[in-house]
Design a protein around this motif. Structure first.
Motif, PDB file in Angstrom:
ATOM      1  N   HIS A  36       0.818  -1.224   0.000  1.00 21.40           N
ATOM      2  CA  HIS A  36       0.000   0.000   0.000  1.00 21.40           C
ATOM      3  C   HIS A  36       0.847   1.266   0.000  1.00 21.40           C
ATOM      4  O   HIS A  36       0.349   2.352  -0.313  1.00 21.40           O
ATOM      5  N   TYR A  37       2.138   1.159   0.352  1.00 19.72           N
ATOM      6  CA  TYR A  37       3.018   2.324   0.347  1.00 19.72           C
ATOM      7  C   TYR A  37       3.158   2.959  -1.040  1.00 19.72           C
ATOM      8  O   TYR A  37       3.581   4.108  -1.162  1.00 19.72           O
ATOM      9  N   GLY A  74      -4.914   1.316   4.001  1.00 20.49           N
ATOM     10  CA  GLY A  74      -4.036   2.447   4.279  1.00 20.49           C
ATOM     11  C   GLY A  74      -3.369   3.060   3.078  1.00 20.49           C
ATOM     12  O   GLY A  74      -2.342   3.739   3.213  1.00 20.49           O
ATOM     13  N   ILE A  75      -3.921   2.858   1.878  1.00 17.04           N
ATOM     14  CA  ILE A  75      -3.385   3.540   0.701  1.00 17.04           C
ATOM     15  C   ILE A  75      -3.485   5.047   0.919  1.00 17.04           C
ATOM     16  O   ILE A  75      -4.450   5.545   1.496  1.00 17.04           O
ATOM     17  N   SER A  76      -2.498   5.773   0.479  1.00 15.58           N
ATOM     18  CA  SER A  76      -2.467   7.215   0.713  1.00 15.58           C
ATOM     19  C   SER A  76      -3.578   7.933  -0.053  1.00 15.58           C
ATOM     20  O   SER A  76      -3.859   7.616  -1.216  1.00 15.58           O
ATOM     21  N   PRO A  97      -4.375  -1.583  -7.123  1.00 13.97           N
ATOM     22  CA  PRO A  97      -4.002  -2.132  -5.812  1.00 13.97           C
ATOM     23  C   PRO A  97      -4.643  -3.488  -5.508  1.00 13.97           C
ATOM     24  O   PRO A  97      -4.131  -4.233  -4.667  1.00 13.97           O
ATOM     25  N   HIS A  98      -5.761  -3.802  -6.187  1.00 14.76           N
ATOM     26  CA  HIS A  98      -6.397  -5.104  -5.979  1.00 14.76           C
ATOM     27  C   HIS A  98      -5.480  -6.249  -6.405  1.00 14.76           C
ATOM     28  O   HIS A  98      -5.681  -7.389  -5.994  1.00 14.76           O
ATOM     29  N   ARG A  99      -4.481  -5.933  -7.196  1.00 11.98           N
ATOM     30  CA  ARG A  99      -3.627  -6.943  -7.796  1.00 11.98           C
ATOM     31  C   ARG A  99      -2.348  -7.185  -6.990  1.00 11.98           C
ATOM     32  O   ARG A  99      -1.456  -7.919  -7.417  1.00 11.98           O
ATOM     33  N   PHE A 100      -2.317  -6.587  -5.781  1.00  8.06           N
ATOM     34  CA  PHE A 100      -1.181  -6.755  -4.876  1.00  8.06           C
ATOM     35  C   PHE A 100      -1.698  -7.136  -3.485  1.00  8.06           C
ATOM     36  O   PHE A 100      -2.836  -6.857  -3.127  1.00  8.06           O
ATOM     37  N   GLY A 101      -0.808  -7.775  -2.712  1.00  2.30           N
ATOM     38  CA  GLY A 101      -1.186  -8.260  -1.391  1.00  2.30           C
ATOM     39  C   GLY A 101      -1.425  -9.756  -1.371  1.00  2.30           C
ATOM     40  O   GLY A 101      -2.012 -10.283  -0.418  1.00  2.30           O
ATOM     41  N   TRP A 102      -0.913 -10.445  -2.392  1.00  2.00           N
ATOM     42  CA  TRP A 102      -1.178 -11.870  -2.547  1.00  2.00           C
ATOM     43  C   TRP A 102       0.076 -12.704  -2.285  1.00  2.00           C
ATOM     44  O   TRP A 102       1.169 -12.177  -2.082  1.00  2.00           O
ATOM     45  N   VAL A 103      -0.094 -14.016  -2.318  1.00  2.00           N
ATOM     46  CA  VAL A 103       1.017 -14.971  -2.319  1.00  2.00           C
ATOM     47  C   VAL A 103       1.410 -15.227  -3.775  1.00  2.00           C
ATOM     48  O   VAL A 103       0.546 -15.494  -4.621  1.00  2.00           O
ATOM     49  N   VAL A 104       2.710 -15.147  -4.054  1.00  2.00           N
ATOM     50  CA  VAL A 104       3.225 -15.334  -5.408  1.00  2.00           C
ATOM     51  C   VAL A 104       4.048 -16.624  -5.437  1.00  2.00           C
ATOM     52  O   VAL A 104       5.044 -16.743  -4.723  1.00  2.00           O
ATOM     53  N   GLU A 105       3.633 -17.574  -6.260  1.00  2.00           N
ATOM     54  CA  GLU A 105       4.333 -18.853  -6.354  1.00  2.00           C
ATOM     55  C   GLU A 105       5.335 -18.820  -7.499  1.00  2.00           C
ATOM     56  O   GLU A 105       5.009 -18.411  -8.618  1.00  2.00           O
TER      57      GLU A 105
END
Length: 652
Positions: free
Chosen positions: A262-263, A283-285, A319-327
């Motif tokens: 989110h930074y 907490g996205i700015s 931002p929906h496309r981040f915050g996941w587990v990446v294999e």
């Protein structure tokens, strides 16, 4: 210009300290009555811990643990300390530093940081974090792949720090920063003298970055919530961000975890921001700039302000496309990494596997923000050791749970499933996709227990007992009520909680928990002025003191290794010295300091060869000039190789 190391990391720590949880979840607040608050004002002895946790806490002191077969090292409080100190009989040498070549055609690293972004794509990224050693079967203790996360960047990445021209970041600088994120895969092997060396060239060596195309899989692949003006398919995202700790699968792949993503984003539309849970709850700015690097001034996809006349409101859903587990498959450099959306979306610290004998699995994760939650993902299928390739898509279906720690020492895993635990359309969750995308808000609704910055998880190799580090929370008792699992107000030093799943089943929905230890000073400690240390800074450590537990891992013998990430500037923290690697005996709870890192660094990342005679850890963001230690050279995050002088098992 952002150039000064201390100022940058002070700003970063301030961001890490922000509490985002507005839920007010306090299911356990009623158990902390005035009498117990009075007890906290006095001594935090173990009797108090047992009383406040609502369950028995056994704590047998031991003069010497049979597991801890090394002599401890002292604290280092000097401001100019710029080396690694390690237990007698061991050696630690820099092995892989920011800027080292990963690809064969990488140019030499430039000490003045004048390398451009194309060079950085071929070199080691910055701020090494989670990692794992993958052995080759024919020589598992002499030949393998070392896979290392690169969490974020320091201003030292550039010759003159982070610059702005007419209020905008230069695109070349932003590209270099994006290139320095992600992952390095390096082949390593022992030479004829038995010394570990990096292999170059190697067909396995690889760099992933914030510019690498990554496939989206699982429940949100192709979903309307994942589509943007630049990706109408919702099936592929450019890059991965803020890869902190990690995990592995039993079929031999690596799991990167996207933490403080989110930074990097900015939404200037305050009306939209207030209504968009997927931005606000994370907490996205919504200020003048994104929280850290202002990439949005050079790369449009990080400006997530909705644009009415563009498809999918422009980049509003990026931002929906981040915050996941990446294999990632480290043995197949041609394979495309995959973001597994069944795990849920939050600021994930790790994805640590616990597997039963029948192949059923659970993956544990902490959401590394003050007042956030502990999660468990249980895949629907079972791992088949006889046919591991058939397991490749097991991570695309399963149940995400969040933990509730009850005051009597019991716990519940609450299913984050549409239609259960109030997760309905009436409450803002019209589908399972919305539950997973907004996992934090779903956990709020389900009634999870807010914790003191949940970070790394470690699972005991024999008992499957689970440990989690809770790094710190100075809002505890102020903005967030004290509860049984987080019992100290102003918890600057953090603690470690452990639990046993019911019947030892990693997929169980019930568990029993206790506080393993409270970090901090020994009882009776006094500060530099001779005054007693406040009660909330007194710990329960039997052995060497430390603050802010972060990295956790078990070795094969059942030793619990603890890495710290304590803020070293405030007066209250000076007595803790530089950050450390310690080792604990889970039975006796004795803790012994094995290693101390240079001033300003975090100790993070840990992995071993299968015979545990070689260990690697990471020295992240050293302050002075490590690994050169000449007081002049630009400091470099570094992977350190640790061996025993007699070639034996580390820790014995």
């Amino acid at each position: 210009m952002k150039q000064d190391f201390t100022d940058f990391h002070t700003e970063l720590k301030a961001l890490d300290e922000q509490s985002i949880n507005p839920s007010g979840n306090a299911a356990l607040e009623q158990v902390v009555d005035h009498g117990r608050r009075d007890l906290l004002k006095g001594s935090l002895a173990l009797a108090a811990v047992g009383f406040l946790s609502g369950g028995p806490v056994t704590y047998a002191r031991a003069d010497t643990s049979p597991l801890l077969g090394f002599s401890g090292v002292p604290l280092q409080t000097a401001q100019d300390f710029d080396r690694v100190d390690i237990a007698p009989g061991y050696q630690a040498r820099p092995f892989f530093s920011w800027g080292d070549a990963v690809l064969a055609d990488a140019p030499p690293w430039q000490p003045d940081a004048s390398d451009d972004w194309q060079a950085q794509l071929k070199q080691s990224g910055d701020n090494h974090d989670g990692m794992h050693y993958f052995p080759f079967p024919d020589a598992p203790n002499e030949h393998g792949l070392l896979v290392i996360n690169h969490e974020y960047i320091n201003p030292t990445l550039h010759t003159n720090g982070l610059n702005f021209v007419d209020g905008k970041r230069p695109l070349e600088e932003v590209r270099k920063e994006q290139a320095a994120h992600g992952l390095s895969v390096i082949e390593i092997r022992k030479d004829a003298q038995g010394q570990w060396q990096r292999v170059l060239p190697s067909p396995y060596n690889r760099r992933l970055s914030a510019l690498t195309p990554i496939r989206i899989s699982g429940p949100l692949a192709g979903h309307e919530l994942m589509k943007t003006a630049s990706d109408a398919s919702g099936c592929e995202v450019l890059g991965t961000l803020n890869n902190c700790s990690s995990g592995i699968t039993p079929w031999g792949t690596y799991l990167m975890c996207e933490e403080n993503w989110h930074y990097y984003f900015l939404n200037r539309d305050n009306v939209d921001y207030a209504q968009r849970v997927s931005h606000q709850r994370y907490g996205i700015s919504n200020k003048a700039s994104s929280l850290l690097y202002a990439w949005e001034t050079a790369d449009p996809r990080f400006d997530v302000t909705p644009v009415a006349d563009q498809p999918y409101a422009g980049h509003a859903q990026e931002p929906h496309r981040f915050g996941w587990v990446v294999e990632v498959d480290p043995f197949d450099p041609a394979s495309q990494p995959v973001k597994r959306t069944a795990f849920g979306r939050f600021c994930r610290e790790c994805a640590v596997l616990s597997m039963g004998q029948d192949g059923r699995m659970a993956y544990y994760s902490g959401d590394d923000t003050k007042g956030e939650y502990v999660y468990k993902f249980v895949p629907s299928g079972r791992f088949d050791a006889a046919n591991p390739l058939a397991s490749r898509d097991l991570l695309d279906a399963g149940t995400l749970y969040v933990a509730r720690f009850d005051a009597d020492g019991s716990g519940q895993w609450l299913a984050l499933v549409h239609g259960q635990n109030s997760l309905t359309a009436e409450n803002g969750f019209p589908s399972q996709a919305h539950v997973l995308l907004n996992a934090r808000a779903a956990a709020d609704m389900a009634g999870a227990t807010p914790m003191d910055r949940p970070e790394w998880v470690a699972v005991h190799p024999e008992t499957r007992e689970v440990y989690i580090s809770l790094t710190n929370n100075d809002d505890r008792g102020d903005k967030q009520p004290v509860n049984a699992a987080n019992l100290r107000p102003g918890n600057l030093h953090g603690h470690i909680v452990r639990w046993n799943e019911k019947d030892g089943d990693p997929t169980a929905t019930e568990f029993q928990w206790e506080i393993f230890l409270l970090a901090g000073e020994h009882p009776g400690a006094r500060n530099a002025s001779g005054q007693p240390v406040p009660a909330n800074l007194i710990g329960t450590i039997d052995g060497d003191i430390f603050s802010s537990p972060d990295g956790l891992a078990f070795d094969g013998a059942g030793r619990l290794w603890i890495e710290t990430d304590a803020e070293q500037a405030p007066e209250l923290m000076q007595s803790m010295g530089c950050n450390q690697l310690l080792c604990a005996d889970p039975k006796t709870r004795e803790v012994r300091r094995f290693l101390v890192g240079p001033r300003g660094c975090e100790i993070t990342g840990i992995t071993w060869t299968p015979d545990y005679t070689s260990m690697w850890i990471n020295i992240q963001h050293p302050k002075l000039s490590y690994p050169a230690s000449d007081g002049k050279t630009r400091p470099r995050s570094t992977t350190v190789l640790i061996t025993k002088n007699d070639g034996g098992v580390i820790g014995n």
